[in-house]
Design a protein around this motif. Structure first.
Motif, PDB file in Angstrom:
ATOM      1  N   MET A   1       3.588  29.811  -5.507  1.00 21.13           N
ATOM      2  CA  MET A   1       4.878  29.311  -5.879  1.00 21.13           C
ATOM      3  C   MET A   1       5.869  29.566  -4.746  1.00 21.13           C
ATOM      4  N   ARG A   2       6.541  28.526  -4.347  1.00 18.39           N
ATOM      5  CA  ARG A   2       7.528  28.619  -3.269  1.00 18.39           C
ATOM      6  C   ARG A   2       8.927  28.806  -3.842  1.00 18.39           C
ATOM      7  N   LEU A   3       9.790  29.427  -3.061  1.00 21.92           N
ATOM      8  CA  LEU A   3      11.181  29.560  -3.467  1.00 21.92           C
ATOM      9  C   LEU A   3      11.845  28.190  -3.496  1.00 21.92           C
ATOM     10  N   PRO A   4      12.780  27.981  -4.400  1.00 22.30           N
ATOM     11  CA  PRO A   4      13.502  26.704  -4.428  1.00 22.30           C
ATOM     12  C   PRO A   4      14.266  26.487  -3.118  1.00 22.30           C
ATOM     13  N   PRO A   5      14.429  25.234  -2.695  1.00 22.81           N
ATOM     14  CA  PRO A   5      15.136  24.953  -1.438  1.00 22.81           C
ATOM     15  C   PRO A   5      16.533  25.566  -1.362  1.00 22.81           C
ATOM     16  N   LEU A   6      17.248  25.609  -2.478  1.00 20.66           N
ATOM     17  CA  LEU A   6      18.596  26.193  -2.464  1.00 20.66           C
ATOM     18  C   LEU A   6      18.539  27.672  -2.082  1.00 20.66           C
ATOM     19  N   VAL A   7      17.581  28.402  -2.624  1.00 16.41           N
ATOM     20  CA  VAL A   7      17.435  29.825  -2.301  1.00 16.41           C
ATOM     21  C   VAL A   7      17.071  29.988  -0.826  1.00 16.41           C
ATOM     22  N   GLN A   8      16.202  29.138  -0.328  1.00 21.99           N
ATOM     23  CA  GLN A   8      15.830  29.193   1.087  1.00 21.99           C
ATOM     24  C   GLN A   8      17.058  28.972   1.973  1.00 21.99           C
ATOM     25  N   THR A   9      17.890  28.011   1.600  1.00 22.35           N
ATOM     26  CA  THR A   9      19.096  27.705   2.370  1.00 22.35           C
ATOM     27  C   THR A   9      20.083  28.872   2.326  1.00 22.35           C
ATOM     28  N   LEU A  10      20.250  29.463   1.157  1.00 23.11           N
ATOM     29  CA  LEU A  10      21.177  30.586   1.019  1.00 23.11           C
ATOM     30  C   LEU A  10      20.712  31.826   1.784  1.00 23.11           C
ATOM     31  N   ALA A  11      19.413  31.980   1.958  1.00 24.32           N
ATOM     32  CA  ALA A  11      18.869  33.156   2.654  1.00 24.32           C
ATOM     33  C   ALA A  11      19.020  33.050   4.171  1.00 24.32           C
ATOM     34  N   ARG A  12      19.135  31.832   4.696  1.00 26.05           N
ATOM     35  CA  ARG A  12      19.175  31.642   6.147  1.00 26.05           C
ATOM     36  C   ARG A  12      20.237  32.473   6.867  1.00 26.05           C
TER      37      ARG A  12
END
Length: 131
Positions: A1-12
């Protein structure tokens, strides 16, 4: 299971320092419960192990000799003896012993590069400690 794109963007934009502090706090907790984990690596205890989530902008480089984790940006990861990659949820489930690493590897949910003997030593050390 991958993290949702929004979470990936917020983590950057997250700074590495606080992430490294949290990662080392988690490692200290693991080592309190499994003090001999790194001792069980034997000749491979001087190797470095990079855990590189493909859905987060961080790489976690474990140095058993120093009993510490360095957090780097994946593109700035210079060197590690073993590199293990996959979604962060998979990597955490492996670390917690909830998934079988061999099954994930053969199902292509996990990549392992570098010193395979050291990677197997880590897997066996985790199994021995019943993580």
């Amino acid at each position: 299971m991958r993290l949702p794109p929004l979470v990936q963007t917020l983590a950057r934009p997250l700074p590495l320092g606080p992430v490294e502090i949290m990662a080392n706090a988690a490692l200290r907790q693991v080592l309190q419960r499994h003090a001999r984990l790194f001792d069980r690596l034997g000749a491979h205890s001087a190797k470095t192990f990079a855990f590189v989530p493909d859905d987060l902008p961080f790489a976690f480089v474990v140095n058993p000799t120093q009993r510490r984790i360095a957090v780097r940006r994946p593109k700035r990861l210079l060197r590690a003896d073993v590199r293990i990659g996959g979604p962060i949820a998979t990597l955490l489930a492996l670390a917690e012993g909830r998934l079988d690493g061999d099954a994930e590897f053969f199902a292509r949910g996990l990549t392992v590069d570098g010193d395979m003997e050291a990677a197997l030593a880590l897997r066996n050390a985790m199994d021995d400690c019943r993580i």
